[in-house]
Design an enzyme around this catalytic site. Structure first.
Site, PDB file in Angstrom:
ATOM      1  N   CYS A 113      15.062  64.157  -2.178  1.00 49.41           N
ATOM      2  CA  CYS A 113      14.162  63.947  -3.141  1.00 49.41           C
ATOM      3  C   CYS A 113      13.601  64.885  -3.860  1.00 49.41           C
ATOM      4  O   CYS A 113      12.922  65.065  -4.947  1.00 49.41           O
ATOM      5  CB  CYS A 113      13.107  63.072  -2.650  1.00 49.41           C
ATOM      6  SG  CYS A 113      13.593  61.418  -1.993  1.00 49.41           S
ATOM      7  N   HIS A 245       7.156  62.951  -7.616  1.00 54.38           N
ATOM      8  CA  HIS A 245       8.305  62.090  -7.127  1.00 54.38           C
ATOM      9  C   HIS A 245       7.689  60.860  -6.835  1.00 54.38           C
ATOM     10  O   HIS A 245       6.580  60.371  -6.292  1.00 54.38           O
ATOM     11  CB  HIS A 245       8.870  62.672  -5.969  1.00 54.38           C
ATOM     12  CG  HIS A 245       9.706  61.960  -5.191  1.00 54.38           C
ATOM     13  ND1 HIS A 245      10.730  61.373  -5.875  1.00 54.38           N
ATOM     14  CD2 HIS A 245       9.744  61.654  -3.871  1.00 54.38           C
ATOM     15  CE1 HIS A 245      11.481  60.653  -4.968  1.00 54.38           C
ATOM     16  NE2 HIS A 245      10.892  60.829  -3.887  1.00 54.38           N
ATOM     17  N   ASN A 275      12.202  54.146  -5.625  1.00 59.25           N
ATOM     18  CA  ASN A 275      12.468  55.706  -5.561  1.00 59.25           C
ATOM     19  C   ASN A 275      14.112  56.187  -5.884  1.00 59.25           C
ATOM     20  O   ASN A 275      14.881  55.538  -5.237  1.00 59.25           O
ATOM     21  CB  ASN A 275      12.261  56.008  -3.956  1.00 59.25           C
ATOM     22  CG  ASN A 275      12.427  57.341  -3.582  1.00 59.25           C
ATOM     23  OD1 ASN A 275      12.883  58.264  -4.465  1.00 59.25           O
ATOM     24  ND2 ASN A 275      11.959  57.836  -2.308  1.00 59.25           N
TER      25      ASN A 275
HETATM   26  N1  ACO Z   1       9.187  43.681   4.351  1.00 58.30           N
HETATM   27  C1  ACO Z   1       8.178  42.949   5.396  1.00 58.30           C
HETATM   28  N2  ACO Z   1       7.892  43.773   6.517  1.00 58.30           N
HETATM   29  C2  ACO Z   1       8.391  45.061   6.597  1.00 58.30           C
HETATM   30  C3  ACO Z   1       9.031  45.654   5.754  1.00 58.30           C
HETATM   31  C4  ACO Z   1       9.560  44.892   4.668  1.00 58.30           C
HETATM   32  N3  ACO Z   1      10.481  45.453   3.737  1.00 58.30           N
HETATM   33  N4  ACO Z   1       9.330  47.049   5.999  1.00 58.30           N
HETATM   34  C5  ACO Z   1       8.833  47.024   7.418  1.00 58.30           C
HETATM   35  N5  ACO Z   1       8.025  45.961   7.498  1.00 58.30           N
HETATM   36  C6  ACO Z   1       7.126  45.632   8.616  1.00 58.30           C
HETATM   37  C7  ACO Z   1       7.568  46.503   9.874  1.00 58.30           C
HETATM   38  O1  ACO Z   1       8.732  46.032  10.628  1.00 58.30           O
HETATM   39  C8  ACO Z   1       6.309  46.582  10.523  1.00 58.30           C
HETATM   40  O2  ACO Z   1       6.250  45.224  11.423  1.00 58.30           O
HETATM   41  P1  ACO Z   1       5.375  45.444  12.851  1.00 58.30           P
HETATM   42  O3  ACO Z   1       4.131  45.746  12.751  1.00 58.30           O
HETATM   43  O4  ACO Z   1       5.619  43.880  13.383  1.00 58.30           O
HETATM   44  O5  ACO Z   1       6.398  46.186  13.526  1.00 58.30           O
HETATM   45  C9  ACO Z   1       5.169  46.446   9.699  1.00 58.30           C
HETATM   46  O6  ACO Z   1       5.976  45.924   8.506  1.00 58.30           O
HETATM   47  C10 ACO Z   1       4.564  47.762   9.170  1.00 58.30           C
HETATM   48  O7  ACO Z   1       5.616  48.819   8.879  1.00 58.30           O
HETATM   49  P2  ACO Z   1       5.159  50.389   8.678  1.00 58.30           P
HETATM   50  O8  ACO Z   1       6.395  51.172   8.937  1.00 58.30           O
HETATM   51  O9  ACO Z   1       4.020  50.547   9.604  1.00 58.30           O
HETATM   52  O10 ACO Z   1       4.543  50.186   7.294  1.00 58.30           O
HETATM   53  P3  ACO Z   1       4.136  51.497   6.369  1.00 58.30           P
HETATM   54  O11 ACO Z   1       2.804  50.917   5.979  1.00 58.30           O
HETATM   55  O12 ACO Z   1       4.021  52.583   7.343  1.00 58.30           O
HETATM   56  O13 ACO Z   1       4.794  51.314   5.143  1.00 58.30           O
HETATM   57  C11 ACO Z   1       6.803  52.677   4.135  1.00 58.30           C
HETATM   58  C12 ACO Z   1       6.301  51.723   5.338  1.00 58.30           C
HETATM   59  C13 ACO Z   1       6.557  52.000   3.066  1.00 58.30           C
HETATM   60  C14 ACO Z   1       8.195  52.976   4.511  1.00 58.30           C
HETATM   61  C15 ACO Z   1       5.916  54.159   4.302  1.00 58.30           C
HETATM   62  O14 ACO Z   1       5.845  54.437   5.720  1.00 58.30           O
HETATM   63  C16 ACO Z   1       6.228  55.095   3.314  1.00 58.30           C
HETATM   64  O15 ACO Z   1       6.390  54.915   2.116  1.00 58.30           O
HETATM   65  N6  ACO Z   1       6.920  56.004   4.026  1.00 58.30           N
HETATM   66  C17 ACO Z   1       7.250  57.479   3.196  1.00 58.30           C
HETATM   67  C18 ACO Z   1       8.746  57.126   2.459  1.00 58.30           C
HETATM   68  C19 ACO Z   1       8.939  58.239   1.632  1.00 58.30           C
HETATM   69  O16 ACO Z   1       7.994  59.036   1.025  1.00 58.30           O
HETATM   70  N7  ACO Z   1      10.171  58.981   1.514  1.00 58.30           N
HETATM   71  C20 ACO Z   1      10.116  60.178   0.461  1.00 58.30           C
HETATM   72  C21 ACO Z   1      11.433  60.856   0.561  1.00 58.30           C
HETATM   73  S1  ACO Z   1      12.700  59.808   0.506  1.00 58.30           S
HETATM   74  C22 ACO Z   1      13.815  60.917   0.292  1.00 58.30           C
HETATM   75  O17 ACO Z   1      13.885  61.862   0.676  1.00 58.30           O
HETATM   76  C23 ACO Z   1      15.271  60.106   0.142  1.00 58.30           C
END
Ligand code: ACO
Length: 318
Positions: A113, A245, A275
Site C-alpha cells: 500500500c 492512503h 482500499n
Molecule cells: N463482518 C462482520 N464481522 C466481522 C467482519 C466482517 N467483515 N470482520 C471481522 N468481524 C468480526 C470479528 O470476527 C470479531 O468478532 P469477535 O469479536 O466475535 O471475535 C469482531 O468483528 C471484531 O473484529 P476486529 O478485528 O477486532 O475488528 P476491528 O475493529 O479491529 O476492525 C479492521 C478490523 C477493519 C480490519 C481493522 O483492524 C483495520 O482496518 N485494520 C487496518 C487494516 C489496514 O490499515 N491495512 C492497511 C494496509 S493494507 C496493505 O498494505 C495491503
C-alpha cells in the site's frame, strides 16, 4: 534547483461496482459492520479484461491528456503494484507498449500500500539529479485476485483500480518538496500474500492481522507526518490538503485530527473505492484535482502504510 512538478493526474475504476449488501449475500458480514468499522460502502472489482496493465494504461492516458503531454515525451514509467499481471516482465513494460513507446525505461515497485509513495520518491530523485525529465508514476492493483473471498476479515476491505501522475522537471516553483520512506521487515508477518507464482502448495492469498496493522498505522503515520513537516520547517497550519492512503476511515480521521485539518480538507475515497492499495493515493488525488478542490499553490501531504511493513509520506506544492 530542479523540481518534479505534478503536471497531470488520471484514474481508472473497473466497471463492476459491488456494494456491502451484495458481499453480505456470500460471506457472513453486514453493511452496518463494514461501514462502522471501516467507512467502506462499496468497491469496484475488475472484470476479465481489466488487467493491472489495462487499468494502469487508462490512468496513465488520463494523466498525459490532462498534462497536455504526448506519450513520446515520457522517459520513465514507474508502476507500483502488489498484483502484477505476470511475475516478469514488469507490468510497467506492458503499459509502455500499450502507450506505443519503445524508448526510455520502465519498472515495477513492490511496497504494497506504500507503493505509490515509494514510486514517487524514485521518480522524484531521478528527476532532481537529471537522469530523466518526464515520468509516469502509476499505482495499479487487482486485489480481487489475491483475496480469500470466504474470509470476512479481509475480503470486505479491498477494491481494484489504478491512478497515475505525470511528473515533469521544472526549474524551481511548485513540485515535490520532499519524500520520506521507511520499512521494517521484522513486521512482515502482519500483512503479506501467502506464496508466489510456482508455489501451488501455498494459497496465494492475502493474510492480515488487522488490529496490529491498525495500531502500527496510527502511530507510524503520525510520526511520518511530523517528520515531513519538520524536515521542511513547516507546521500543520501550512497544509491545505491531506491525501492519505485509503485503508480505513478511522485511520484517515485520526490523521486529519493529528494535522488539525477539518474533515473537508481531507480527501476521502475509501467509502466508494475501499482500499485499492498502491492505487488509492493517485486515485484520490485525481478526483480532488479534477473536481477543483486541489488548486495551484496548495500544499498537499500524502501518507501511506502497508505490507512490509512499509510506510512513508510525500509533501507536494501544486
Ligand atoms: N463482518 C462482520 N464481522 C466481522 C467482519 C466482517 N467483515 N470482520 C471481522 N468481524 C468480526 C470479528 O470476527 C470479531 O468478532 P469477535 O469479536 O466475535 O471475535 C469482531 O468483528 C471484531 O473484529 P476486529 O478485528 O477486532 O475488528 P476491528 O475493529 O479491529 O476492525 C479492521 C478490523 C477493519 C480490519 C481493522 O483492524 C483495520 O482496518 N485494520 C487496518 C487494516 C489496514 O490499515 N491495512 C492497511 C494496509 S493494507 C496493505 O498494505 C495491503
Amino acid at each position: 534547483m530542479i523540481r518534479a512538478r505534478i503536471a497531470g493526474v488520471g484514474g481508472y475504476l473497473p466497471e463492476r461496482l459491488v456494494t456491502n449488501d451484495e458481499l453480505a449475500r456470500t460471506v457472513d458480514t453486514s453493511d452496518e459492520w463494514i461501514v462502522a468499522r471501516t467507512g467502506i460502502r462499496q468497491r469496484h472489482l475488475a472484470g476479465p479484461h481489466e488487467s493491472c496493465a489495462f487499468m494502469a494504461t487508462r490512468a496513465a492516458e488520463g494523466a498525459l491528456r490532462r498534462a497536455g503531454v504526448e506519450a513520446g515525451e515520457v522517459d520513465a514509467i514507474i508502476l507500483a503494484t502488489a498484483t502484477p499481471d505476470e511475475a516478469f516482465p514488469s507490468t510497467a513494460v506492458y503499459v509502455q507498449a500499450a502507450l506505443g513507446l519503445a524508448t526510455g525505461f520502465a519498472f515495477d515497485v513492490s511496497a504494497a500500500c506504500s507503493g505509490f509513495i515509494y514510486a514517487l520518491a524514485a521518480a522524484d530523485a531521478m528527476i532532481r539529479v537529471g537522469t530523466i525529465r518526464t515520468a509516469l508514476v502509476i499505482g495499479s492493483e487487482v486485489y480481487s485476485r489475491i483475496l480469500n473471498w470466504q474470509d470476512r476479515t479481509t475480503c470486505v476491505l479491498f477494491g481494484d483500480g489504478a491512478g497515475a501522475v505525470l511528473l515533469q522537471a521544472a526549474e524551481g516553483g511548485p513540485g515535490i518538496i520532499s519524500t520520506h520512506l521507511h520499512a521494517n521487515g521484522g513486521l512482515a508477518g502482519l500483512l503479506y500474500v501467502d506464496g508466489a507464482v510456482g508455489q501451488p502448495e501455498r494459497s496465494g492469498q492475502l493474510v492480515m492481522k488487522g488490529q496490529e496493522v491498525f495500531r502500527h498505522a496510527v502511530s507510524k503515520l503520525a510520526a511520518v507526518v511530523d517528520e515531513a513537516l519538520s524536515a521542511n520547517g513547516l507546521t500543520q497550519a501550512d497544509v491545505d490538503w491531506l491525501v492519505p492512503h485509503q485503508a480505513n476511515r478511522r485511520i484517515i480521521d485520526a490523521m486529519g485530527r493529528k494535522l488539525g485539518l477539518p474533515p473537508e480538507r481531507v480527501v476521502v475515497t475509501v467509502d466508494r473505492h475501499a482500499n485499492t492499495s498502491a492505487a488509492s493515493i493517485p486515485l484520490a488525488l485525481a478526483e480532488a484535482v479534477e473536481d477543483g478542490r486541489i488548486r495551484p499553490g496548495h500544499l498537499v501531504l500524502m501518507e501511506a502504510l502497508g505490507g512490509g511493513l512499509t510506510w512513508g509520506s510525500a509533501l507536494v506544492r501544486f
